[in-house]
Scaffold this motif. Structure first.
Motif, PDB file in Angstrom:
ATOM      1  N   TYR A 280       0.764  -0.950  -0.198  1.00 30.74           N
ATOM      2  CA  TYR A 280       0.200   0.118   0.190  1.00 30.74           C
ATOM      3  C   TYR A 280       1.451   1.202  -0.325  1.00 30.74           C
ATOM      4  O   TYR A 280       0.767   2.518  -0.925  1.00 30.74           O
ATOM      5  CB  TYR A 280      -0.640   0.142   1.372  1.00 30.74           C
ATOM      6  CG  TYR A 280      -2.356  -0.883   0.649  1.00 30.74           C
ATOM      7  CD1 TYR A 280      -3.051  -1.161  -0.424  1.00 30.74           C
ATOM      8  CD2 TYR A 280      -2.617  -2.114   1.880  1.00 30.74           C
ATOM      9  CE1 TYR A 280      -3.987  -1.171  -0.196  1.00 30.74           C
ATOM     10  CE2 TYR A 280      -3.777  -2.891   1.621  1.00 30.74           C
ATOM     11  CZ  TYR A 280      -4.229  -2.574   0.678  1.00 30.74           C
ATOM     12  OH  TYR A 280      -5.597  -3.461   0.492  1.00 30.74           O
ATOM     13  N   THR A 281       2.270   1.445   0.776  1.00 35.30           N
ATOM     14  CA  THR A 281       3.199   2.447   1.167  1.00 35.30           C
ATOM     15  C   THR A 281       3.578   2.436  -0.585  1.00 35.30           C
ATOM     16  O   THR A 281       3.518   3.928  -1.060  1.00 35.30           O
ATOM     17  CB  THR A 281       3.759   2.185   1.548  1.00 35.30           C
ATOM     18  OG1 THR A 281       3.130   2.341   2.654  1.00 35.30           O
ATOM     19  CG2 THR A 281       4.402   3.166   1.344  1.00 35.30           C
ATOM     20  N   LEU A 282       4.220   1.272  -1.810  1.00 31.98           N
ATOM     21  CA  LEU A 282       4.302   1.457  -2.741  1.00 31.98           C
ATOM     22  C   LEU A 282       3.366   2.081  -3.723  1.00 31.98           C
ATOM     23  O   LEU A 282       3.391   3.116  -4.612  1.00 31.98           O
ATOM     24  CB  LEU A 282       5.052   0.310  -3.035  1.00 31.98           C
ATOM     25  CG  LEU A 282       5.255   0.000  -3.970  1.00 31.98           C
ATOM     26  CD1 LEU A 282       6.983   1.557  -4.196  1.00 31.98           C
ATOM     27  CD2 LEU A 282       6.013  -0.656  -4.897  1.00 31.98           C
ATOM     28  N   PHE A 283       2.045   1.630  -3.669  1.00 35.48           N
ATOM     29  CA  PHE A 283       1.085   1.494  -4.362  1.00 35.48           C
ATOM     30  C   PHE A 283       0.692   3.707  -4.252  1.00 35.48           C
ATOM     31  O   PHE A 283       0.255   4.136  -4.840  1.00 35.48           O
ATOM     32  CB  PHE A 283      -0.483   0.993  -3.801  1.00 35.48           C
ATOM     33  CG  PHE A 283      -1.815   1.091  -4.894  1.00 35.48           C
ATOM     34  CD1 PHE A 283      -1.553   0.283  -5.948  1.00 35.48           C
ATOM     35  CD2 PHE A 283      -2.502   2.671  -4.596  1.00 35.48           C
ATOM     36  CE1 PHE A 283      -2.984   1.110  -7.039  1.00 35.48           C
ATOM     37  CE2 PHE A 283      -3.882   2.478  -5.048  1.00 35.48           C
ATOM     38  CZ  PHE A 283      -3.660   1.672  -6.908  1.00 35.48           C
TER      39      PHE A 283
ATOM     40  N   SER B  97       3.223   5.556  -5.963  1.00 37.76           N
ATOM     41  CA  SER B  97       2.572   5.296  -7.126  1.00 37.76           C
ATOM     42  C   SER B  97       1.972   6.252  -8.124  1.00 37.76           C
ATOM     43  O   SER B  97       1.550   6.634  -9.110  1.00 37.76           O
ATOM     44  CB  SER B  97       2.713   4.188  -7.543  1.00 37.76           C
ATOM     45  OG  SER B  97       3.903   3.152  -7.237  1.00 37.76           O
ATOM     46  N   GLU B  98       0.593   6.623  -6.952  1.00 39.79           N
ATOM     47  CA  GLU B  98      -0.628   7.225  -7.644  1.00 39.79           C
ATOM     48  C   GLU B  98      -0.066   8.273  -7.620  1.00 39.79           C
ATOM     49  O   GLU B  98      -0.680   9.135  -8.037  1.00 39.79           O
ATOM     50  CB  GLU B  98      -1.526   6.812  -6.473  1.00 39.79           C
ATOM     51  CG  GLU B  98      -3.176   7.642  -6.774  1.00 39.79           C
ATOM     52  CD  GLU B  98      -3.171   7.019  -8.092  1.00 39.79           C
ATOM     53  OE1 GLU B  98      -4.657   7.063  -8.784  1.00 39.79           O
ATOM     54  OE2 GLU B  98      -3.119   5.889  -8.471  1.00 39.79           O
ATOM     55  N   LYS B  99       1.163   9.411  -6.217  1.00 40.52           N
ATOM     56  CA  LYS B  99       1.404  10.125  -6.263  1.00 40.52           C
ATOM     57  C   LYS B  99       1.714  11.102  -7.701  1.00 40.52           C
ATOM     58  O   LYS B  99       2.068  11.885  -7.992  1.00 40.52           O
ATOM     59  CB  LYS B  99       1.451  10.565  -4.796  1.00 40.52           C
ATOM     60  CG  LYS B  99       1.250  10.591  -3.378  1.00 40.52           C
ATOM     61  CD  LYS B  99       1.461  10.720  -2.886  1.00 40.52           C
ATOM     62  CE  LYS B  99       0.910  10.432  -1.332  1.00 40.52           C
ATOM     63  NZ  LYS B  99       1.521  11.737   0.078  1.00 40.52           N
ATOM     64  N   ALA B 100       2.807   9.981  -8.169  1.00 39.73           N
ATOM     65  CA  ALA B 100       4.063   9.941  -8.897  1.00 39.73           C
ATOM     66  C   ALA B 100       3.024  10.497 -10.311  1.00 39.73           C
ATOM     67  O   ALA B 100       3.431  11.012 -11.242  1.00 39.73           O
ATOM     68  CB  ALA B 100       4.910   9.326  -9.286  1.00 39.73           C
TER      69      ALA B 100
END
Length: 51
Positions: A9-12, A15-18
């Motif tokens: 979830y942290t990585l997701f 990624s969504e912010k990027a």
């Protein structure tokens, strides 16, 4: 044991912010392009044909 669910979830979320940052930058550039003055159209005379 690592919390893989939290890692995912942290990585997701990152990624969504990027992706959102890139989309906002693209939209901003598109607006700048559309708001810029248009260059004039210059037509050259037709080339003469040799017979």
């Amino acid at each position: 044991m690592p919390d893989y669910k939290e890692m995912y979830y942290t990585l997701f979320r990152a990624s969504e912010k990027a992706v959102n940052i890139l989309l906002e930058a693209q939209q901003s550039c598109e607006e700048m392009y559309l708001d810029s003055p248009r260059p004039g159209l210059l037509l050259s005379p037709p080339a003469e044909e040799d017979e």
